[in-house]
Design an enzyme around this catalytic site. Structure first.
Site, PDB file in Angstrom:
ATOM      1  N   GLY A 146     -12.655  -4.726   0.325  1.00  0.00           N
ATOM      2  CA  GLY A 146     -14.030  -4.363   0.685  1.00  0.00           C
ATOM      3  C   GLY A 146     -14.594  -3.278  -0.215  1.00  0.00           C
TER       4      GLY A 146
ATOM      5  NE  ARG B 165      -3.905  -1.991   2.226  1.00  0.00           N
ATOM      6  CZ  ARG B 165      -4.532  -2.556   3.241  1.00  0.00           C
ATOM      7  NH1 ARG B 165      -4.131  -2.348   4.478  1.00  0.00           N
ATOM      8  NH2 ARG B 165      -5.571  -3.339   3.032  1.00  0.00           N
TER       9      ARG B 165
END
Ligand code: AMP
Length: 412
Positions: A393, A35
């Site tokens: 998600g 990330r």
């Protein structure tokens, strides 16, 4: 909203919401920096323009106050290393580019943050302390969002992983910036463009491959895809609920008995909408859920009592690969079997190879959702598909057809 690549950040303080929620071990060593690395091109573009970079993120799940183990200070050195990959400790010689300095403010709002920002120079980076040390962040508190907004001239949202949350720094803050002073960063732009390509500009045949453990987690995504896809391949544990709904014998395979009617409804809706649903013709079955189980192959609707389906079988692989091979657009979410165990990974691996092969022949393929991303990484195929989404998600909610607050706040 402005387009990031067209914007000139010279002299501007760019306040970037990044997703630096990386895993750390007990010595605060980052165990997966994906990330952080993903956001480096966004930061570098702003620095190259002559802008100042102010980064804000959350890390872990603090209880609403400062906790050392969730401090973003543990990330500062690694951020420096990522921004200065070839930098050496000795002073740069004349004409050589100075390394980018990285500062840390041990509060994300308040005097110290404001003062550090005011001292920041054009080619420098400031990382603010964990946003979730304030419970106002997750509550989407307006006053807190406004305080954060004061730190930047421009707001850049590059945190796709939290785009489905209406938090202060991911959504609410955007209202304090004029339309031309807010934009997506390169990570967010890539995610949104590829998701849009699949959802709204899919070239047909469009095959969605849905796997994983539970039907209940994937109902909304399947329902939304019934209006878009030409083919839906269903594998993994969830396939057995569909098998049973069609009257098959599934032994002790995973099954959600309270979802049998839902599965029947999906099959019926697909028929009405002319969408082909492909269930695995055969399965690799096991006598227990374990890496050393005895295994066999049998039709997925005739699994003997005491045995369970833990992977798709060779006939299913052949049929699924053929469907994938004819596709022009492919979306893949969820593994075909218990790929964490070697005996049950052939199905997921074969599907990953089929997706890679179709991609090499011109199909657009998007892999999204935690476990299918882990699978393409495990089989070293991440660079053989068109796009691997970083937001599990968030991507799922996007494909369920929901409006993501982090996206809407910037585009509205
Ligand atoms: P999900 O998070 O819903 O995408 O599910 C991923 C998990 O489903 C992985 O941990 C797989 O091991 C598991 N899984 C896949 N196929 C099966 C199966 N046939 N039986 C039980 N678990 C499965």
């Amino acid at each position: 909203m402005s387009k990031f690549s067209d914007y000139n950040f010279k002299g501007q303080k760019a306040l970037i919401r990044v997703d630096f929620n990386v895993p750390l071990d007990e010595n605060f060593t980052i165990t997966d920096d994906t990330r952080m690395r993903a956001t480096i091109p966004t930061i570098k573009k702003i620095l190259a323009d002559g802008g100042k970079v102010i980064l804000m993120s959350h890390l872990g799940r603090p209880k609403g106050g400062p906790e050392d183990k969730f401090s973003l200070k543990h990330l500062v050195q690694h951020l420096y290393d990522l921004l200065n990959p070839t930098s050496v400790s000795s002073a740069p010689s004349e004409g050589e580019q100075q390394p980018t300095k990285v500062f840390f403010a041990n509060d994300c709002i308040g005097e110290q943050a404001a003062m550090t920002v005011s001292m920041l120079r054009s080619d420098e980076v400031l990382l603010l302390e964990n946003l979730r040390f304030y419970k106002e962040e997750e509550a989407g508190d307006e006053a807190f969002a406004q305080k954060l907004s004061k730190l930047g001239d421009v707001y850049v949202n590059d945190a796709f992983g939290t785009a489905h949350r209406a938090h202060a720094s991911t959504a609410v803050i955007a209202k304090f910036f004029a339309a031309d002073k807010k934009m997506f960063g390169l990570v967010m732009e890539g995610e949104v463009l590829s998701a849009e390509k699949v959802l709204h500009q899919a070239e047909k045949p469009f095959t969605a491959i849905i796997g994983g453990a539970k039907v209940s987690d994937k109902i909304l995504i399947i329902e939304n895809l019934l209006d878009r896809a030409t083919d839906i391949i269903i594998g993994g544990g969830m396939a057995y609920t569909f098998m049973k709904a069609r009257g098959g014998k599934i032994g002790s395979s995973l099954c959600e008995d309270d979802r049998l009617d839902t599965a029947k409804e999906i099959i019926e809706k697909a028929r009405q909408k002319n969408v082909s649903i492909h269930l695995p013709e055969d399965s690799i079955i096991a006598d227990k859920f374990a890496a050393d189980a005895n295994t066999n192959t049998c039709p997925s609707d005739a699994i003997p009592d005491g045995w369970m389906g833990l992977d798709i079988g060779p006939k299913a692989i052949g049929i699924f690969s053929e469907v994938i091979g004819k596709s022009k657009t492919i979306l893949w979410n969820g593994p075909m079997g218990v790929f964490e165990m070697e005996k049950f990974q052939s199905g997921t691996k074969a599907i990953a190879l089929a997706v890679a092969d179709a991609t090499s022949k011109g199909a657009f393929s998007l892999v999204g959702g935690g476990d299918s991303v882990a699978a393409v990484n495990q089989f070293n195929l991440a660079d053989k598909v068109s796009y691997v989404s970083t937001g599990g998600g968030a991507m799922l909610e996007y494909f369920e057809g929901k409006v993501l607050p982090g996206i809407a706040a910037v585009t509205e």
